[in-house]
Motif scaffolding. Sequence first.
Motif, short mmCIF file in Angstrom:
data_model
loop_
_atom_site.label_atom_id
_atom_site.label_comp_id
_atom_site.label_asym_id
_atom_site.label_seq_id
_atom_site.Cartn_x
_atom_site.Cartn_y
_atom_site.Cartn_z
N GLY A 83 10.17 -4.05 11.06
CA GLY A 83 9.36 -3.02 10.43
C GLY A 83 8.76 -3.47 9.12
N PRO A 84 8.10 -2.56 8.39
CA PRO A 84 7.44 -2.92 7.14
C PRO A 84 8.38 -3.59 6.15
CG PRO A 84 6.78 -0.72 7.83
CD PRO A 84 7.90 -1.14 8.73
N THR A 85 7.84 -4.55 5.42
CA THR A 85 8.64 -5.34 4.49
C THR A 85 7.77 -5.83 3.34
OG1 THR A 85 10.09 -7.29 4.31
CG2 THR A 85 8.20 -7.47 5.78
N THR A 86 8.40 -6.19 2.25
CA THR A 86 7.70 -6.89 1.17
C THR A 86 8.13 -8.35 1.11
OG1 THR A 86 9.40 -6.21 -0.41
CG2 THR A 86 7.46 -4.78 -0.22
N ALA A 153 -2.34 -10.23 -7.08
CA ALA A 153 -3.57 -9.44 -7.17
C ALA A 153 -3.27 -7.94 -7.22
CB ALA A 153 -4.48 -9.75 -5.99
N GLY A 154 -2.00 -7.56 -7.20
CA GLY A 154 -1.64 -6.17 -7.36
C GLY A 154 -1.26 -5.43 -6.08
N TYR A 155 -1.19 -6.15 -4.97
CA TYR A 155 -0.84 -5.52 -3.69
C TYR A 155 0.64 -5.80 -3.39
CZ TYR A 155 -5.90 -5.19 -3.17
OH TYR A 155 -7.23 -4.91 -3.35
N ALA A 156 1.50 -4.97 -3.96
CA ALA A 156 2.95 -5.21 -3.85
C ALA A 156 3.62 -4.32 -2.82
CB ALA A 156 3.60 -5.01 -5.22
N ASP A 157 2.87 -3.48 -2.14
CA ASP A 157 3.46 -2.58 -1.16
C ASP A 157 3.79 -3.31 0.14
OD1 ASP A 157 3.28 0.16 -2.50
OD2 ASP A 157 1.21 -0.54 -2.71
N ALA A 158 4.55 -2.63 0.98
CA ALA A 158 5.05 -3.25 2.22
C ALA A 158 3.94 -3.43 3.25
CB ALA A 158 6.17 -2.41 2.80
N TYR A 159 4.17 -4.35 4.16
CA TYR A 159 3.30 -4.59 5.30
C TYR A 159 4.19 -5.00 6.47
CZ TYR A 159 4.12 -9.21 3.33
OH TYR A 159 4.72 -10.32 2.80
N GLN A 160 3.69 -4.83 7.67
CA GLN A 160 4.43 -5.27 8.85
C GLN A 160 3.66 -6.35 9.60
OE1 GLN A 160 5.63 -2.19 11.60
NE2 GLN A 160 6.84 -3.59 12.86
N TYR A 161 2.33 -6.29 9.49
CA TYR A 161 1.49 -7.18 10.28
C TYR A 161 0.63 -8.07 9.38
CZ TYR A 161 2.85 -3.94 13.92
OH TYR A 161 3.59 -3.16 14.78
N PHE A 180 -3.57 -8.96 5.60
CA PHE A 180 -2.35 -8.16 5.53
C PHE A 180 -2.70 -6.68 5.72
CE2 PHE A 180 -1.39 -11.98 3.19
CZ PHE A 180 -0.02 -12.19 3.32
N GLY A 181 -1.93 -5.98 6.54
CA GLY A 181 -2.06 -4.53 6.64
C GLY A 181 -1.12 -3.89 5.64
N VAL A 182 -1.61 -3.69 4.41
CA VAL A 182 -0.75 -3.25 3.30
C VAL A 182 -0.71 -1.72 3.25
CG1 VAL A 182 -0.32 -3.41 0.82
CG2 VAL A 182 -1.40 -5.32 2.02
#
Length: 201
Positions: A83-86, A153-161, A180-182
Amino acid sequence: MVAFSKLGKLGALALAPAVLAGTLALAGPAAADAVAPAGPVSTAAQRGDQLSLSDLTSRVMQQIHALYPHAYLVEIDGKSPDGPTTDITKVTSWTYRVNDTVDSDHIFFISVTADLDGTIGPFNIKNSIWLGSTPFTSVDMEPKRADELLKAAGYADAYQYVTLRRPNAGGPTPHPLYIFGVEGHGYVGVDTATGEVKPMS
């Protein structure tokens, strides 16, 4: 990423619509589908190590070229099975989209899923062609570096794909991108040559 049914002439590639990775896949005729045997489990899997994506890609393409010497890589789709992860090291499953277009009567694409532990699955072959991406030949930036640039670049949220491809909507991008699908941001691309990070329109 889009797969279309057998198109006759290769000039029909220009018909590929402008779509982002993971938004649409149309399968070719099921009657023409086939499955080739899975590849061997590597010593990396036996030790519990992780391969680099570059090394895994070399192994996958070596096996494909042994059977289909004219095949060429168009896309690699990664996902985190949990599942989604960082944590980019959790993105361990990578599916390769490979076209073979020897001539207008010999068109198909190969899909094979491999793991960074070195396990390579069976080759799934469809009587269609994978469109929406321009071919590329090598992995010139590892996912870990792309993830570092993404977070910087500031995109620290989770993604899975995560997808590695050269989108050809409006003309091919000069270099492959990690897309990344963030969560909360949609698709964000990282240029593997320049390191530029920007949202995908």
